[in-house]
Design a protein around this motif. Structure first.
Motif, PDB file in Angstrom:
ATOM      1  N   UNK A 326       0.835  -1.200   0.000  1.00  0.00           N
ATOM      2  CA  UNK A 326       0.000   0.000   0.000  1.00  0.00           C
ATOM      3  C   UNK A 326       0.871   1.252   0.000  1.00  0.00           C
ATOM      4  N   UNK A 327       0.321   2.315  -0.555  1.00  0.00           N
ATOM      5  CA  UNK A 327       0.907   3.652  -0.455  1.00  0.00           C
ATOM      6  C   UNK A 327       0.047   4.434   0.515  1.00  0.00           C
ATOM      7  N   UNK A 328       0.674   5.099   1.477  1.00  0.00           N
ATOM      8  CA  UNK A 328      -0.112   5.904   2.408  1.00  0.00           C
ATOM      9  C   UNK A 328       0.523   7.279   2.601  1.00  0.00           C
ATOM     10  N   UNK A 329      -0.317   8.239   2.954  1.00  0.00           N
ATOM     11  CA  UNK A 329       0.125   9.608   3.216  1.00  0.00           C
ATOM     12  C   UNK A 329      -0.509  10.077   4.516  1.00  0.00           C
ATOM     13  N   UNK A 330       0.328  10.573   5.412  1.00  0.00           N
ATOM     14  CA  UNK A 330      -0.153  11.074   6.705  1.00  0.00           C
ATOM     15  C   UNK A 330      -1.048  10.052   7.420  1.00  0.00           C
ATOM     16  N   UNK A 331      -0.673   8.770   7.341  1.00  0.00           N
ATOM     17  CA  UNK A 331      -1.402   7.730   8.052  1.00  0.00           C
ATOM     18  C   UNK A 331      -2.622   7.187   7.337  1.00  0.00           C
ATOM     19  N   UNK A 332      -2.953   7.713   6.157  1.00  0.00           N
ATOM     20  CA  UNK A 332      -4.134   7.260   5.429  1.00  0.00           C
ATOM     21  C   UNK A 332      -3.733   6.525   4.151  1.00  0.00           C
ATOM     22  N   UNK A 333      -4.341   5.369   3.936  1.00  0.00           N
ATOM     23  CA  UNK A 333      -4.044   4.577   2.752  1.00  0.00           C
ATOM     24  C   UNK A 333      -4.549   5.295   1.509  1.00  0.00           C
ATOM     25  N   UNK A 334      -3.670   5.425   0.519  1.00  0.00           N
ATOM     26  CA  UNK A 334      -4.039   6.091  -0.733  1.00  0.00           C
ATOM     27  C   UNK A 334      -4.425   5.073  -1.791  1.00  0.00           C
TER      28      UNK A 334
END
Length: 365
Positions: A326-334
């Motif tokens: 997975x790719x995530x940003x600021x703790x959220x899965x993108x």
């Protein structure tokens, strides 16, 4: 970044366009491993160091050919250059005349007081600083005899005697280093020296060794001193590519919240849940972002357990899974990503963030 409130206020000097001491940021420097008179190789290595964030570079000047190469090297680099001199004071004078931004001399082997006076007068004429470099391995016999060895007290007395020699000639454009190859003696020597002078200090552990012992010794020694407010410029000594010295130096400063340079990578140590080659991925990403200046926090995690949750403070990150990730940003899965595309997608996203960051800075300026 925060700074330690107890940092000692030292005299401010300038090495080319880099301030050292006072309230200036702690600079990171290294030394070339090339033959200085091989101009092409020396310039190539310095440019690699510049890309890694090196603030100041030092080159060995063992002969006149090396001193004569300095102008041609300086034409092609962007950071200040220090000439490292041992034994022959005439090489210091030649280096200053060739355009060196600073001189490093070891008082224990530079020769008589008249030789040192000649170097001082030359440095005055060219308005360049001198680093007094005291090393435990080359301490003068009189101090070795007085203290029964290269003790911290012996090293400090040597340094202070040479400071007095330079200031007696009305020369104050000085910084000082006082190094041994072991951590405790070096730390004790710097503590004692710092209590006796307010000239800026160049901090490091000399002859620290290869990658692992060198990193450990340097991180402990430099880290302890900086955490006590001692040190204005640092050099990590490793028997490795000098680019590694710059990487370690900035990681020490980052860990102490004294200075940042480029992305920070956080990654887990892996465990039996990991289904990706995290070691290889982390190393590939580290090398790919080494020359980037954007202050990103990048997470590279082995599994979803250690993914967005434990790395939620990261600006961007990836976490592995069974044949996917997975790719995530600021703790959220993108989004989900095929395992073989994890690196490509992450680097593509980092490049987008870098572009956005640079454009935003352009608007501010």
């Amino acid at each position: 970044m925060s700074t330690f409130t107890n940092r000692k206020k030292t005299k401010l000097i300038k090495l080319g366009n880099v301030p050292i001491g006072g309230n200036s940021q702690i600079s990171v420097q290294s030394m070339t491993t090339t033959k200085t008179d091989n101009i092409a190789k020396t310039v190539n290595q310095i440019k690699q160091l510049e890309s890694a964030g090196c603030d100041i570079i030092r080159v060995a000047v063992p002969d006149m050919q090396s001193a004569d190469a300095i102008p041609k090297i300086k034409e092609k680099i962007s950071i200040p250059l220090i000439a490292d001199i041992h034994f022959d004071f005439r090489l210091a004078i030649a280096s200053a005349k060739s355009g060196a931004d600073g001189l490093r001399i070891n008082p224990g082997n530079i020769g008589s007081s008249s030789n040192i006076k000649a170097v001082i007068n030359c440095a005055k004429n060219y308005n360049i600083p001198i680093r007094i470099g005291v090393n435990a391995g080359s301490l003068e016999k009189k101090f070795l005899n007085k203290y029964n060895g290269a003790t911290p007290e012996a090293m400090v007395e040597s340094a202070m005697s040479h400071i007095k020699l330079l200031t007696a000639h009305d020369f104050y454009n000085i910084k000082v280093s006082i190094k041994a190859s072991d951590v405790f003696r070096t730390v004790q020597a710097y503590r004692l020296l710092s209590s006796q002078t307010d000239f800026p200090l160049h901090v490091g552990i000399t002859e620290a060794g290869g990658l692992y012992p060198g990193i450990v010794k340097s991180s402990l020694g430099i880290g302890m001193l900086l955490s006590e407010g001692i040190g204005d410029t640092i050099r990590v000594s490793l028997t490795r590519d000098p680019v590694e010295e710059i990487r370690v130096g900035f990681e020490i400063l980052r860990a102490l919240q004294l200075r940042t340079h480029g992305p920070e990578i956080i990654s887990c140590p892996t465990c039996g849940r990991c289904d990706i080659n995290l070691f290889e991925i982390a190393e590939t990403v580290e090398k790919a972002v080494l020359s980037k200046s954007i202050p990103l926090k990048i997470a590279i995690m082995g599994c979803i357990v250690n993914g967005p949750g434990e790395a939620k403070e990261a600006d961007i990150g990836i976490a592995g899974g069974k044949n996917t990730g997975i790719l995530f940003k600021k703790g959220k899965v993108v989004k989900k990503i095929p395992q073989n595309k994890l690196i490509d997608v992450l680097l593509e996203e980092i490049n987008k963030l870098e572009y956005y960051y640079k454009e935003k800075n352009k608007e501010k300026n």
